[in-house]
Every structure is written in C-alpha cells, then in structure tokens.
Design a protein around this motif. Structure first.
Motif, PDB file in Angstrom:
ATOM      1  N   ILE A 139       0.833  -0.964  -0.152  1.00  6.07           N
ATOM      2  CA  ILE A 139       0.169   0.025  -0.023  1.00  6.07           C
ATOM      3  C   ILE A 139       0.833   1.205   0.033  1.00  6.07           C
ATOM      4  N   GLU A 140       0.696   2.056  -0.934  1.00  6.12           N
ATOM      5  CA  GLU A 140       1.198   3.111  -0.824  1.00  6.12           C
ATOM      6  C   GLU A 140       0.466   4.574  -0.531  1.00  6.12           C
ATOM      7  N   PHE A 141       1.048   5.207   0.257  1.00  6.42           N
ATOM      8  CA  PHE A 141       0.001   6.146   0.879  1.00  6.42           C
ATOM      9  C   PHE A 141       1.002   7.403   1.299  1.00  6.42           C
ATOM     10  N   ASP A 142       0.106   8.510   1.397  1.00  4.71           N
ATOM     11  CA  ASP A 142       0.686   9.898   1.370  1.00  4.71           C
ATOM     12  C   ASP A 142       0.456  10.142   3.124  1.00  4.71           C
ATOM     13  N   PRO A 143       1.579  10.158   3.873  1.00  6.42           N
ATOM     14  CA  PRO A 143       1.367  10.398   5.256  1.00  6.42           C
ATOM     15  C   PRO A 143       0.900  11.605   5.589  1.00  6.42           C
ATOM     16  N   SER A 144       0.916  12.360   4.892  1.00 10.89           N
ATOM     17  CA  SER A 144       0.089  13.794   5.317  1.00 10.89           C
ATOM     18  C   SER A 144      -1.317  13.652   5.060  1.00 10.89           C
ATOM     19  N   THR A 145      -1.957  12.917   4.358  1.00 13.86           N
ATOM     20  CA  THR A 145      -3.206  12.567   4.314  1.00 13.86           C
ATOM     21  C   THR A 145      -3.797  11.427   5.387  1.00 13.86           C
ATOM     22  N   ILE A 146      -3.048  10.308   5.248  1.00 13.77           N
ATOM     23  CA  ILE A 146      -3.254   9.277   6.306  1.00 13.77           C
ATOM     24  C   ILE A 146      -2.055   8.793   7.022  1.00 13.77           C
ATOM     25  N   SER A 147      -1.901   8.389   8.289  1.00 11.12           N
ATOM     26  CA  SER A 147      -0.843   7.830   9.038  1.00 11.12           C
ATOM     27  C   SER A 147      -0.779   6.363   8.896  1.00 11.12           C
ATOM     28  N   TYR A 148       0.450   5.785   8.834  1.00 10.83           N
ATOM     29  CA  TYR A 148       0.706   4.502   9.065  1.00 10.83           C
ATOM     30  C   TYR A 148      -0.225   3.844  10.027  1.00 10.83           C
ATOM     31  N   GLU A 149      -0.320   4.439  11.177  1.00 10.77           N
ATOM     32  CA  GLU A 149      -1.121   3.948  12.263  1.00 10.77           C
ATOM     33  C   GLU A 149      -2.484   3.732  12.106  1.00 10.77           C
ATOM     34  N   ASP A 150      -3.030   4.836  11.369  1.00 12.61           N
ATOM     35  CA  ASP A 150      -4.521   4.704  10.907  1.00 12.61           C
ATOM     36  C   ASP A 150      -5.019   3.663  10.136  1.00 12.61           C
ATOM     37  N   ILE A 151      -3.898   3.419   9.126  1.00 13.99           N
ATOM     38  CA  ILE A 151      -3.910   2.305   8.195  1.00 13.99           C
ATOM     39  C   ILE A 151      -4.126   1.073   8.804  1.00 13.99           C
ATOM     40  N   LEU A 152      -3.121   0.923   9.856  1.00 14.28           N
ATOM     41  CA  LEU A 152      -3.141  -0.231  10.887  1.00 14.28           C
ATOM     42  C   LEU A 152      -4.371  -0.453  11.493  1.00 14.28           C
ATOM     43  N   LEU A 153      -4.783   0.646  12.100  1.00 15.97           N
ATOM     44  CA  LEU A 153      -6.128   0.621  12.982  1.00 15.97           C
ATOM     45  C   LEU A 153      -7.305   0.077  12.196  1.00 15.97           C
ATOM     46  N   GLU A 154      -7.299   0.714  10.800  1.00 13.04           N
ATOM     47  CA  GLU A 154      -8.473   0.401  10.001  1.00 13.04           C
ATOM     48  C   GLU A 154      -8.301  -1.278   9.591  1.00 13.04           C
ATOM     49  N   TRP A 155      -7.062  -1.730   9.343  1.00  6.28           N
ATOM     50  CA  TRP A 155      -6.633  -3.104   9.185  1.00  6.28           C
ATOM     51  C   TRP A 155      -7.150  -3.928  10.392  1.00  6.28           C
ATOM     52  N   SER A 156      -6.799  -3.365  11.523  1.00  5.95           N
ATOM     53  CA  SER A 156      -7.381  -4.176  12.813  1.00  5.95           C
ATOM     54  C   SER A 156      -8.683  -4.369  13.022  1.00  5.95           C
ATOM     55  N   ARG A 157      -9.447  -3.435  12.642  1.00  3.51           N
ATOM     56  CA  ARG A 157     -11.018  -3.443  12.541  1.00  3.51           C
ATOM     57  C   ARG A 157     -11.498  -4.487  11.806  1.00  3.51           C
ATOM     58  N   MET A 158     -10.795  -4.813  10.649  1.00  2.00           N
ATOM     59  CA  MET A 158     -11.327  -5.623   9.732  1.00  2.00           C
ATOM     60  C   MET A 158     -10.989  -7.035   9.852  1.00  2.00           C
ATOM     61  N   HIS A 159      -9.789  -7.326  10.401  1.00  2.00           N
ATOM     62  CA  HIS A 159      -9.025  -8.578  10.689  1.00  2.00           C
ATOM     63  C   HIS A 159      -9.747  -9.460  11.496  1.00  2.00           C
ATOM     64  N   THR A 160      -9.806 -10.484  10.792  1.00  2.00           N
ATOM     65  CA  THR A 160     -10.245 -11.858  11.717  1.00  2.00           C
ATOM     66  C   THR A 160      -9.203 -12.868  11.898  1.00  2.00           C
ATOM     67  N   PRO A 161      -8.272 -12.899  12.790  1.00  2.00           N
ATOM     68  CA  PRO A 161      -7.438 -13.870  12.796  1.00  2.00           C
ATOM     69  C   PRO A 161      -7.956 -15.381  12.887  1.00  2.00           C
ATOM     70  N   THR A 162      -7.691 -16.203  11.810  1.00  2.00           N
ATOM     71  CA  THR A 162      -8.175 -17.464  11.691  1.00  2.00           C
ATOM     72  C   THR A 162      -6.979 -18.540  11.723  1.00  2.00           C
ATOM     73  N   TYR A 163      -7.071 -19.485  12.141  1.00  2.00           N
ATOM     74  CA  TYR A 163      -5.860 -20.482  11.704  1.00  2.00           C
ATOM     75  C   TYR A 163      -5.849 -21.318  10.442  1.00  2.00           C
ATOM     76  N   THR A 164      -5.216 -21.487   9.838  1.00  2.00           N
ATOM     77  CA  THR A 164      -5.003 -22.327   8.392  1.00  2.00           C
ATOM     78  C   THR A 164      -3.810 -22.947   8.445  1.00  2.00           C
ATOM     79  N   ARG A 165      -3.919 -23.898   7.632  1.00  2.00           N
ATOM     80  CA  ARG A 165      -2.581 -24.648   7.566  1.00  2.00           C
ATOM     81  C   ARG A 165      -1.862 -24.293   6.544  1.00  2.00           C
TER      82      ARG A 165
END
Length: 83
Positions: free
Chosen positions: A27-53
């Motif tokens: 993901i290429e982003f402009d830090p003056s528009t959105i921070s790396y932390e905000d991207i990770l926080l959005e990912w964390s809201r959508m993320h569902t950790p599941t076990y897979t082989r």
C-alpha cells in the motif's frame, strides 16, 4: 497498490508453487493524508485472525523502518489487550 507474495525463499513464486510465502499487498500512501497507524487501525478493525494450515494465508504486517515497526507493535499490543 500491488498484490503479490512476500517473505519466502523461492524467487517469483506462483499461486501453485507457494511454500513459505505470505500473500501480500503493498500500500502506497501519503502520510500527510493518512498515517501508517491509521491504516493499521483500520486493518485491525477488519482483521479476523483464523488458523489455517496454508502459510500464505497467515497474517503479517511488513514495515519499512523502525518507526513503522514500533507503530505496528503498538497496534498489535492493543489488539491483543482488547481480545
């Protein structure tokens, strides 16, 4: 954004030849528009950790520098504390 594979030993893996890679999105982003932390926080809201082989489906956060690594660790710690 670029989609591919990361973290494995084989050069130029294909979907059928993946052994130790993880599917990845660059993901290429402009830090003056959105921070790396905000991207990770959005990912964390959508993320569902599941076990897979299959290791290509494991979750991973890649970083470019020490600051991003520190931010990722803080977000992951927050996710762990919330669960």
């Amino acid at each position: 954004c670029v989609v591919g594979y990361s973290g494995g030993k084989e050069l130029n893996p294909t979907y059928r030849s993946i052994k130790d890679h993880t599917e990845a999105v660059l993901i290429e982003f402009d830090p003056s528009t959105i921070s790396y932390e905000d991207i990770l926080l959005e990912w964390s809201r959508m993320h569902t950790p599941t076990y897979t082989r299959k290791c290509q489906y494991r979750s991973a956060i890649w970083h470019l520098d020490d600051e991003q690594q520190s931010t990722a660790k803080q977000v992951l710690a927050g996710m762990k504390a919330a669960s």
